[in-house]
Design a protein around this motif. Structure first.
Motif, PDB file in Angstrom:
ATOM      1  N   ASP A 145      67.777   1.784  -4.808  1.00  0.00           N
ATOM      2  CA  ASP A 145      68.293   2.892  -5.618  1.00  0.00           C
ATOM      3  C   ASP A 145      67.998   2.696  -7.107  1.00  0.00           C
ATOM      4  O   ASP A 145      68.592   3.356  -7.954  1.00  0.00           O
ATOM      5  CB  ASP A 145      69.801   3.049  -5.412  1.00  0.00           C
ATOM      6  N   ARG A 146      67.073   1.786  -7.431  1.00  0.00           N
ATOM      7  CA  ARG A 146      66.729   1.513  -8.811  1.00  0.00           C
ATOM      8  C   ARG A 146      65.221   1.617  -9.026  1.00  0.00           C
ATOM      9  O   ARG A 146      64.427   1.417  -8.109  1.00  0.00           O
ATOM     10  CB  ARG A 146      67.195   0.111  -9.225  1.00  0.00           C
ATOM     11  N   PHE A 147      64.823   1.922 -10.286  1.00  0.00           N
ATOM     12  CA  PHE A 147      63.415   1.851 -10.648  1.00  0.00           C
ATOM     13  C   PHE A 147      63.292   1.077 -11.954  1.00  0.00           C
ATOM     14  O   PHE A 147      64.237   0.977 -12.738  1.00  0.00           O
ATOM     15  CB  PHE A 147      62.792   3.243 -10.769  1.00  0.00           C
ATOM     16  N   ILE A 148      62.120   0.525 -12.158  1.00  0.00           N
ATOM     17  CA  ILE A 148      61.860  -0.282 -13.351  1.00  0.00           C
ATOM     18  C   ILE A 148      60.468   0.043 -13.866  1.00  0.00           C
ATOM     19  O   ILE A 148      59.572   0.416 -13.094  1.00  0.00           O
ATOM     20  CB  ILE A 148      61.985  -1.796 -13.029  1.00  0.00           C
ATOM     21  N   GLY A 149      60.283  -0.080 -15.182  1.00  0.00           N
ATOM     22  CA  GLY A 149      58.973   0.119 -15.782  1.00  0.00           C
ATOM     23  C   GLY A 149      58.410  -1.195 -16.292  1.00  0.00           C
ATOM     24  O   GLY A 149      59.046  -1.873 -17.099  1.00  0.00           O
ATOM     25  N   TYR A 150      57.219  -1.580 -15.807  1.00  0.00           N
ATOM     26  CA  TYR A 150      56.516  -2.747 -16.334  1.00  0.00           C
ATOM     27  C   TYR A 150      55.641  -2.250 -17.478  1.00  0.00           C
ATOM     28  O   TYR A 150      54.939  -1.249 -17.338  1.00  0.00           O
ATOM     29  CB  TYR A 150      55.669  -3.395 -15.250  1.00  0.00           C
ATOM     30  N   PHE A 151      55.669  -2.927 -18.627  1.00  0.00           N
ATOM     31  CA  PHE A 151      55.049  -2.319 -19.796  1.00  0.00           C
ATOM     32  C   PHE A 151      54.200  -3.286 -20.599  1.00  0.00           C
ATOM     33  O   PHE A 151      54.352  -4.509 -20.536  1.00  0.00           O
ATOM     34  CB  PHE A 151      56.123  -1.699 -20.710  1.00  0.00           C
ATOM     35  N   ASP A 220      62.254   1.436 -27.947  1.00  0.00           N
ATOM     36  CA  ASP A 220      63.625   1.392 -27.437  1.00  0.00           C
ATOM     37  C   ASP A 220      63.627   1.961 -26.017  1.00  0.00           C
ATOM     38  O   ASP A 220      63.325   3.139 -25.807  1.00  0.00           O
ATOM     39  CB  ASP A 220      64.558   2.210 -28.331  1.00  0.00           C
ATOM     40  N   ILE A 221      63.972   1.095 -25.062  1.00  0.00           N
ATOM     41  CA  ILE A 221      63.951   1.469 -23.647  1.00  0.00           C
ATOM     42  C   ILE A 221      65.387   1.677 -23.194  1.00  0.00           C
ATOM     43  O   ILE A 221      66.149   0.724 -23.048  1.00  0.00           O
ATOM     44  CB  ILE A 221      63.259   0.383 -22.798  1.00  0.00           C
ATOM     45  N   GLY A 222      65.752   2.933 -22.987  1.00  0.00           N
ATOM     46  CA  GLY A 222      67.111   3.266 -22.574  1.00  0.00           C
ATOM     47  C   GLY A 222      67.163   3.864 -21.189  1.00  0.00           C
ATOM     48  O   GLY A 222      67.786   4.908 -20.963  1.00  0.00           O
ATOM     49  N   LEU A 223      66.519   3.202 -20.241  1.00  0.00           N
ATOM     50  CA  LEU A 223      66.412   3.728 -18.884  1.00  0.00           C
ATOM     51  C   LEU A 223      67.628   3.432 -18.007  1.00  0.00           C
ATOM     52  O   LEU A 223      67.738   3.997 -16.904  1.00  0.00           O
ATOM     53  CB  LEU A 223      65.159   3.167 -18.197  1.00  0.00           C
ATOM     54  N   ALA A 224      68.512   2.567 -18.460  1.00  0.00           N
ATOM     55  CA  ALA A 224      69.660   2.203 -17.623  1.00  0.00           C
ATOM     56  C   ALA A 224      70.448   3.455 -17.238  1.00  0.00           C
ATOM     57  O   ALA A 224      70.859   4.242 -18.098  1.00  0.00           O
ATOM     58  CB  ALA A 224      70.554   1.216 -18.360  1.00  0.00           C
ATOM     59  N   ASP A 225      70.593   3.651 -15.934  1.00  0.00           N
ATOM     60  CA  ASP A 225      71.363   4.749 -15.335  1.00  0.00           C
ATOM     61  C   ASP A 225      70.740   6.123 -15.528  1.00  0.00           C
ATOM     62  O   ASP A 225      71.371   7.142 -15.223  1.00  0.00           O
ATOM     63  CB  ASP A 225      72.803   4.755 -15.861  1.00  0.00           C
ATOM     64  N   VAL A 226      69.494   6.191 -16.015  1.00  0.00           N
ATOM     65  CA  VAL A 226      68.772   7.459 -16.067  1.00  0.00           C
ATOM     66  C   VAL A 226      68.227   7.762 -14.676  1.00  0.00           C
ATOM     67  O   VAL A 226      67.601   6.901 -14.042  1.00  0.00           O
ATOM     68  CB  VAL A 226      67.628   7.407 -17.095  1.00  0.00           C
ATOM     69  N   GLU A 227      68.458   8.954 -14.176  1.00  0.00           N
ATOM     70  CA  GLU A 227      68.005   9.324 -12.839  1.00  0.00           C
ATOM     71  C   GLU A 227      66.531   9.744 -12.907  1.00  0.00           C
ATOM     72  O   GLU A 227      66.188  10.813 -13.390  1.00  0.00           O
ATOM     73  CB  GLU A 227      68.855  10.454 -12.266  1.00  0.00           C
ATOM     74  N   GLY A 228      65.660   8.887 -12.398  1.00  0.00           N
ATOM     75  CA  GLY A 228      64.231   9.164 -12.423  1.00  0.00           C
ATOM     76  C   GLY A 228      63.754   9.981 -11.243  1.00  0.00           C
ATOM     77  O   GLY A 228      62.720  10.646 -11.311  1.00  0.00           O
ATOM     78  N   VAL A 232      67.794   7.755  -7.499  1.00  0.00           N
ATOM     79  CA  VAL A 232      67.121   6.541  -7.974  1.00  0.00           C
ATOM     80  C   VAL A 232      67.303   6.452  -9.490  1.00  0.00           C
ATOM     81  O   VAL A 232      66.904   7.363 -10.223  1.00  0.00           O
ATOM     82  CB  VAL A 232      65.621   6.543  -7.619  1.00  0.00           C
ATOM     83  N   TYR A 233      67.879   5.341  -9.961  1.00  0.00           N
ATOM     84  CA  TYR A 233      68.271   5.223 -11.357  1.00  0.00           C
ATOM     85  C   TYR A 233      67.587   4.030 -12.020  1.00  0.00           C
ATOM     86  O   TYR A 233      67.309   3.015 -11.383  1.00  0.00           O
ATOM     87  CB  TYR A 233      69.793   5.058 -11.470  1.00  0.00           C
ATOM     88  N   GLY A 234      67.365   4.171 -13.316  1.00  0.00           N
ATOM     89  CA  GLY A 234      66.768   3.096 -14.085  1.00  0.00           C
ATOM     90  C   GLY A 234      67.722   1.937 -14.285  1.00  0.00           C
ATOM     91  O   GLY A 234      68.943   2.079 -14.162  1.00  0.00           O
ATOM     92  N   SER A 235      67.165   0.763 -14.629  1.00  0.00           N
ATOM     93  CA  SER A 235      67.993  -0.438 -14.791  1.00  0.00           C
ATOM     94  C   SER A 235      67.702  -1.182 -16.085  1.00  0.00           C
ATOM     95  O   SER A 235      68.233  -2.268 -16.291  1.00  0.00           O
ATOM     96  CB  SER A 235      67.778  -1.379 -13.603  1.00  0.00           C
ATOM     97  N   GLN A 236      66.885  -0.609 -16.980  1.00  0.00           N
ATOM     98  CA  GLN A 236      66.490  -1.332 -18.191  1.00  0.00           C
ATOM     99  C   GLN A 236      67.140  -0.742 -19.439  1.00  0.00           C
ATOM    100  O   GLN A 236      67.128   0.470 -19.649  1.00  0.00           O
ATOM    101  CB  GLN A 236      64.965  -1.283 -18.370  1.00  0.00           C
ATOM    102  N   ARG A 237      67.664  -1.614 -20.269  1.00  0.00           N
ATOM    103  CA  ARG A 237      68.106  -1.257 -21.613  1.00  0.00           C
ATOM    104  C   ARG A 237      67.718  -2.408 -22.528  1.00  0.00           C
ATOM    105  O   ARG A 237      68.363  -3.455 -22.540  1.00  0.00           O
ATOM    106  CB  ARG A 237      69.612  -0.995 -21.652  1.00  0.00           C
TER     107      ARG A 237
END
Length: 408
Positions: A145-151, A220-228, A232-237
């Motif tokens: 239920d999570r997604f992450i961005g490799y950057f 600034d990566i504010g993906l935590a709890d953003v519904e992508g 499925v929600y982000g986990s990065q801040r």
């Protein structure tokens, strides 16, 4: 290694004479025949790996307690480096090479992080002094239920003026506007920066023109709890910062067999090169350095060339595209091809020696290159490189780039 403090003086070679690797198969055969039994180059079937890495290259969903190992059936490991990459801060996995040199294992108690990407870089040497290199990557498990961005780029790095901030998401993003809005890229001095989506899993950011040298960039990566995507929600801040160094733009003229290296607008040197042959041409267009390896293996089977070549110790390898275009050192061709003939499988070759040397054209250029530097190819009969093939986004004009944003 790269060194931004090094002077960009003229290289110690003449420039007026003179998809990968030079197609001198007869010479490769000679190299194979010259190696002794038990070496990395000869005496083994093509399916035999000189360096075996676990997990397999590009493996996904690796457990945090999963096995990580590097082994060589012959010879000895010279160096092994396992790193967490494309995250807020590069972290090395501690480990050691066994006394007999045949294997590497993590230190006791070392564990992998979840939702992380790792690279493995290993170099081994056989009894005859021949080196083999291996570069692999793998990613660890991410909750469903999570997604992450490799950057890219890495936090606190110094990059070239062509650097593009690039996110690769581990799951398809359907709510692209929400995700793009949650990532903020700002610069000092200020400049407008826009995002561009390539499909549902990649989002790149860049300004209209190349960054100005000295620019400080904050992501600034504010993906935590953003519904992508639904459920499925982000986990990065986190916050990532990098600095833009000096400008270096190198122009490869495929027809003239030369590369003009310009530093901050001034011509530093004209380097003789060999580009892609008439049947395996080099892409035209602007390409950005995304990886650098002192030595690496290049196997034609990984880029669709079958068994035409497999060179295990290519020196000074600089990646330009995701599909396998490199600018690299070449020690196996006659010196006469550089500056006069295009004979590669699509890469750009510079003269070098086996093992690499800082006094060769390839070593000179490698030592003065940064991740994010631009290499532009002109006058090749091939098409322009696709904007999503590596960091090729500079091949889109500003209007087309902005049209790829989910916020416009």
């Amino acid at each position: 290694m790269t060194d931004v403090a090094k002077k960009a003086g003229a290289p110690p070679f003449a420039a007026s004479h003179g998809r990968c690797l030079v197609a001198v198969l007869a010479l490769l055969a000679v190299l194979t025949g010259c190696s002794g039994a038990g070496s990395f180059i000869g005496g083994k079937g093509k399916s035999q790996e000189a360096i075996r890495v676990t997990p397999a290259d590009r493996a996904e969903d690796v457990r945090a307690d999963g096995r990580v190992a590097v082994e060589v059936p012959d010879g000895r490991l010279e160096s092994v480096r396992v790193r967490r990459i494309e995250d807020a801060q590069e972290q090395e996995v501690p480990g050691r090479i066994a006394e007999d040199g045949h294997s590497w294992a993590p230190a006791k108690g070392a564990r992998l992080g979840l939702a992380a990407k790792y690279s493995v870089d290993a170099v081994a040497v056989d009894g005859g002094g021949h080196r083999a290199a291996r570069h692999t990557t793998f990613t660890t498990a991410v909750p469903q239920d999570r997604f992450i961005g490799y950057f890219k780029p890495e936090n606190r790095s110094t990059v070239g003026t062509g650097m593009i901030v690039s996110f690769e998401f581990n799951r398809p993003v359907t709510r692209r506007a929400a995700v793009e809005r949650a990532i903020r890229v700002t610069a000092d001095p200020p400049v407008a920066v826009a995002g561009h989506w390539f499909g549902r899993s990649r989002l790149d950011f860049r300004p209209e023109e190349y960054w100005q040298p000295g620019t400080e960039v904050t992501v600034d990566i504010g993906l935590a709890d953003v519904e992508g995507a639904p459920g499925v929600y982000g986990s990065q801040r986190k916050t990532v910062r990098f600095t833009v160094g000096r400008e270096q733009i190198s122009r490869v003229d495929s027809a003239a067999h030369t590369m003009e290296v310009r530093r901050d607008g001034e011509l530093v040197s004209t380097v003789p090169v060999t580009a892609g042959s008439p049947t395996t041409t080099t892409y035209n267009g602007k390409m950005v350095v995304s990886e650098m390896h002192e030595v690496t293996r290049m196997d034609g089977r990984t880029v669709g060339f079958g068994g035409e070549y497999d060179i295990k110790d290519v020196p000074h390898a600089i990646r330009l595209t995701k599909s396998g275009t490199f600018l690299h050192g070449n020690y196996w061709s006659d010196d006469s091809v550089f500056g006069s003939t295009n004979v590669s499988h699509g890469c750009i070759g510079l003269r070098d020696v086996q093992g690499g040397s800082g006094s060769t054209p390839a070593g000179w250029f490698f030592d003065r290159t940064l991740i994010g530097d631009v290499v532009e190819v002109v006058n090749s009969p091939d098409k322009t490189v696709a904007p999503d093939n590596g960091l090729g986004g500079w091949n889109l004009d500003w209007a087309k780039w902005r049209a790829g944003s989910a916020l416009t």
